[in-house]
Design a protein around this motif. Structure first.
Motif, PDB file in Angstrom:
ATOM      1  N   GLY A  28      -0.618  -8.327 -13.598  1.00  0.00           N
ATOM      2  CA  GLY A  28       0.095  -8.580 -12.355  1.00  0.00           C
ATOM      3  C   GLY A  28       1.543  -8.952 -12.567  1.00  0.00           C
ATOM      4  N   HIS A  29       2.219  -9.119 -11.463  1.00  0.00           N
ATOM      5  CA  HIS A  29       3.642  -9.470 -11.453  1.00  0.00           C
ATOM      6  C   HIS A  29       3.817 -10.931 -11.064  1.00  0.00           C
ATOM      7  CE1 HIS A  29       3.579  -5.134 -10.504  1.00  0.00           C
ATOM      8  NE2 HIS A  29       4.711  -5.098 -11.169  1.00  0.00           N
ATOM      9  N   PHE A  30       4.789 -11.579 -11.691  1.00  0.00           N
ATOM     10  CA  PHE A  30       5.204 -12.886 -11.188  1.00  0.00           C
ATOM     11  C   PHE A  30       5.829 -12.680  -9.811  1.00  0.00           C
ATOM     12  CE2 PHE A  30       5.288 -13.899 -15.793  1.00  0.00           C
ATOM     13  CZ  PHE A  30       4.437 -14.982 -15.773  1.00  0.00           C
ATOM     14  N   ILE A  31       6.762 -11.724  -9.723  1.00  0.00           N
ATOM     15  CA  ILE A  31       7.366 -11.328  -8.449  1.00  0.00           C
ATOM     16  C   ILE A  31       6.964  -9.872  -8.212  1.00  0.00           C
ATOM     17  CG2 ILE A  31       9.510 -10.959  -7.155  1.00  0.00           C
ATOM     18  CD1 ILE A  31       9.000 -13.897  -7.706  1.00  0.00           C
ATOM     19  N   ALA A  32       6.167  -9.644  -7.185  1.00  0.00           N
ATOM     20  CA  ALA A  32       5.581  -8.332  -6.918  1.00  0.00           C
ATOM     21  C   ALA A  32       6.622  -7.268  -6.596  1.00  0.00           C
ATOM     22  CB  ALA A  32       4.598  -8.444  -5.752  1.00  0.00           C
ATOM     23  N   ALA A  33       6.224  -6.028  -6.841  1.00  0.00           N
ATOM     24  CA  ALA A  33       7.083  -4.886  -6.538  1.00  0.00           C
ATOM     25  C   ALA A  33       7.454  -4.857  -5.055  1.00  0.00           C
ATOM     26  CB  ALA A  33       6.381  -3.591  -6.938  1.00  0.00           C
ATOM     27  N   ARG A  34       6.557  -5.329  -4.193  1.00  0.00           N
ATOM     28  CA  ARG A  34       6.859  -5.317  -2.762  1.00  0.00           C
ATOM     29  C   ARG A  34       7.997  -6.261  -2.391  1.00  0.00           C
ATOM     30  NH1 ARG A  34       1.736  -8.126   0.355  1.00  0.00           N
ATOM     31  NH2 ARG A  34       1.246  -9.713  -1.195  1.00  0.00           N
ATOM     32  N   PHE A  35       8.371  -7.157  -3.333  1.00  0.00           N
ATOM     33  CA  PHE A  35       9.523  -8.045  -3.133  1.00  0.00           C
ATOM     34  C   PHE A  35      10.700  -7.608  -4.011  1.00  0.00           C
ATOM     35  CE2 PHE A  35       5.732 -10.816  -2.514  1.00  0.00           C
ATOM     36  CZ  PHE A  35       5.856 -10.975  -1.153  1.00  0.00           C
ATOM     37  N   ASN A  36      10.642  -6.378  -4.477  1.00  0.00           N
ATOM     38  CA  ASN A  36      11.653  -5.816  -5.375  1.00  0.00           C
ATOM     39  C   ASN A  36      11.724  -6.578  -6.691  1.00  0.00           C
ATOM     40  OD1 ASN A  36      12.468  -3.745  -3.562  1.00  0.00           O
ATOM     41  ND2 ASN A  36      13.635  -5.278  -2.429  1.00  0.00           N
ATOM     42  N   GLY A  37      10.575  -7.057  -7.156  1.00  0.00           N
ATOM     43  CA  GLY A  37      10.506  -7.732  -8.453  1.00  0.00           C
ATOM     44  C   GLY A  37      10.865  -6.761  -9.562  1.00  0.00           C
ATOM     45  N   PRO A  38      11.407  -7.273 -10.655  1.00  0.00           N
ATOM     46  CA  PRO A  38      11.801  -6.394 -11.757  1.00  0.00           C
ATOM     47  C   PRO A  38      10.603  -5.672 -12.369  1.00  0.00           C
ATOM     48  CG  PRO A  38      12.175  -8.709 -12.321  1.00  0.00           C
ATOM     49  CD  PRO A  38      11.676  -8.673 -10.931  1.00  0.00           C
ATOM     50  N   ARG A  39      10.833  -4.476 -12.852  1.00  0.00           N
ATOM     51  CA  ARG A  39       9.787  -3.690 -13.503  1.00  0.00           C
ATOM     52  C   ARG A  39       9.682  -4.008 -14.984  1.00  0.00           C
ATOM     53  NH1 ARG A  39       8.530   1.883 -11.213  1.00  0.00           N
ATOM     54  NH2 ARG A  39       8.816   1.584  -8.981  1.00  0.00           N
ATOM     55  N   ASP A  40      10.555  -4.870 -15.467  1.00  0.00           N
ATOM     56  CA  ASP A  40      10.574  -5.216 -16.884  1.00  0.00           C
ATOM     57  C   ASP A  40       9.319  -5.984 -17.281  1.00  0.00           C
ATOM     58  OD1 ASP A  40      13.460  -4.414 -17.486  1.00  0.00           O
ATOM     59  OD2 ASP A  40      13.694  -5.781 -15.781  1.00  0.00           O
ATOM     60  N   SER A  41       8.993  -5.928 -18.565  1.00  0.00           N
ATOM     61  CA  SER A  41       7.762  -6.550 -19.060  1.00  0.00           C
ATOM     62  C   SER A  41       7.738  -8.062 -18.849  1.00  0.00           C
ATOM     63  CB  SER A  41       7.545  -6.209 -20.535  1.00  0.00           C
ATOM     64  OG  SER A  41       8.623  -6.660 -21.304  1.00  0.00           O
ATOM     65  N   PHE A  42       8.886  -8.723 -18.805  1.00  0.00           N
ATOM     66  CA  PHE A  42       8.896 -10.178 -18.615  1.00  0.00           C
ATOM     67  C   PHE A  42       8.343 -10.578 -17.247  1.00  0.00           C
ATOM     68  CE2 PHE A  42      13.126  -9.039 -17.011  1.00  0.00           C
ATOM     69  CZ  PHE A  42      13.155  -9.712 -15.795  1.00  0.00           C
ATOM     70  N   ASN A  43       8.270  -9.633 -16.317  1.00  0.00           N
ATOM     71  CA  ASN A  43       7.755  -9.926 -14.979  1.00  0.00           C
ATOM     72  C   ASN A  43       6.253  -9.657 -14.853  1.00  0.00           C
ATOM     73  OD1 ASN A  43       8.038 -10.708 -12.222  1.00  0.00           O
ATOM     74  ND2 ASN A  43       8.065  -8.553 -11.639  1.00  0.00           N
ATOM     75  N   HIS A  44       5.608  -9.227 -15.939  1.00  0.00           N
ATOM     76  CA  HIS A  44       4.175  -8.949 -15.927  1.00  0.00           C
ATOM     77  C   HIS A  44       3.433 -10.001 -16.729  1.00  0.00           C
ATOM     78  CE1 HIS A  44       5.993  -4.878 -15.447  1.00  0.00           C
ATOM     79  NE2 HIS A  44       5.173  -4.900 -14.418  1.00  0.00           N
ATOM     80  N   PHE A  45       2.242 -10.349 -16.259  1.00  0.00           N
ATOM     81  CA  PHE A  45       1.397 -11.229 -17.056  1.00  0.00           C
ATOM     82  C   PHE A  45      -0.064 -10.877 -16.835  1.00  0.00           C
ATOM     83  CE2 PHE A  45       1.722 -13.405 -13.024  1.00  0.00           C
ATOM     84  CZ  PHE A  45       0.553 -14.134 -12.857  1.00  0.00           C
ATOM     85  N   ALA A  46      -0.865 -11.154 -17.867  1.00  0.00           N
ATOM     86  CA  ALA A  46      -2.293 -10.879 -17.783  1.00  0.00           C
ATOM     87  C   ALA A  46      -2.900 -11.787 -16.730  1.00  0.00           C
ATOM     88  CB  ALA A  46      -2.949 -11.126 -19.136  1.00  0.00           C
ATOM     89  N   GLN A  47      -3.578 -11.181 -15.775  1.00  0.00           N
ATOM     90  CA  GLN A  47      -4.177 -11.934 -14.678  1.00  0.00           C
ATOM     91  C   GLN A  47      -5.645 -11.579 -14.546  1.00  0.00           C
ATOM     92  OE1 GLN A  47      -2.245 -11.035 -10.991  1.00  0.00           O
ATOM     93  NE2 GLN A  47      -0.549 -12.413 -11.360  1.00  0.00           N
TER      94      GLN A  47
END
Length: 117
Positions: A28-47
């Motif tokens: 998942g994303h810390f800040i979701a794509a629907r909020f224009n969160g970055p696509r970079d790996s730092f914005n993803h975490f195992a959930q």
């Protein structure tokens, strides 16, 4: 476009390795794509799948409702890790809606328990 989508899927699938758990189906994303969160790996975490699609999503849905109502939403996310793990065990989130502050602690577990801080 296919290359971007493939890279995004790869980054999400790799999030948190090697500490990913069997039920960490979502990256998942810390800040979701629907909020224009970055696509970079730092914005993803195992959930945990249920956490990502349950408590975390419900919180984000509240933000969407506030944004659609024309309110200003500001979010601060602090992931907590054990040792050198890249999988957060807990996430502290504070957000402000038109200046009114709310906060929750989420456990990155099956039930995604949340509690007000």
């Amino acid at each position: 476009m296919g290359k971007v989508d493939a890279a995004k899927g790869y980054r999400q699938a790799q999030a948190g390795k090697p500490a990913r758990r069997a039920n960490d189906v979502d990256g998942g994303h810390f800040i979701a794509a629907r909020f224009n969160g970055p696509r970079d790996s730092f914005n993803h975490f195992a959930q945990d799948r249920n956490f990502n699609r349950g408590a975390y999503r419900a919180m984000e849905d509240g933000w969407v409702k506030d944004l659609r109502a024309g309110k200003k939403v500001v979010v601060d996310i602090v992931p907590l890790y054990e040792g050198t793990s890249k999988r957060p065990y807990r996430i502290n989130i504070t957000w402000r809606v038109n200046g009114a502050e709310k906060s929750m602690d989420f456990w990155n577990e099956r039930k995604g328990k949340a509690r007000d801080r």
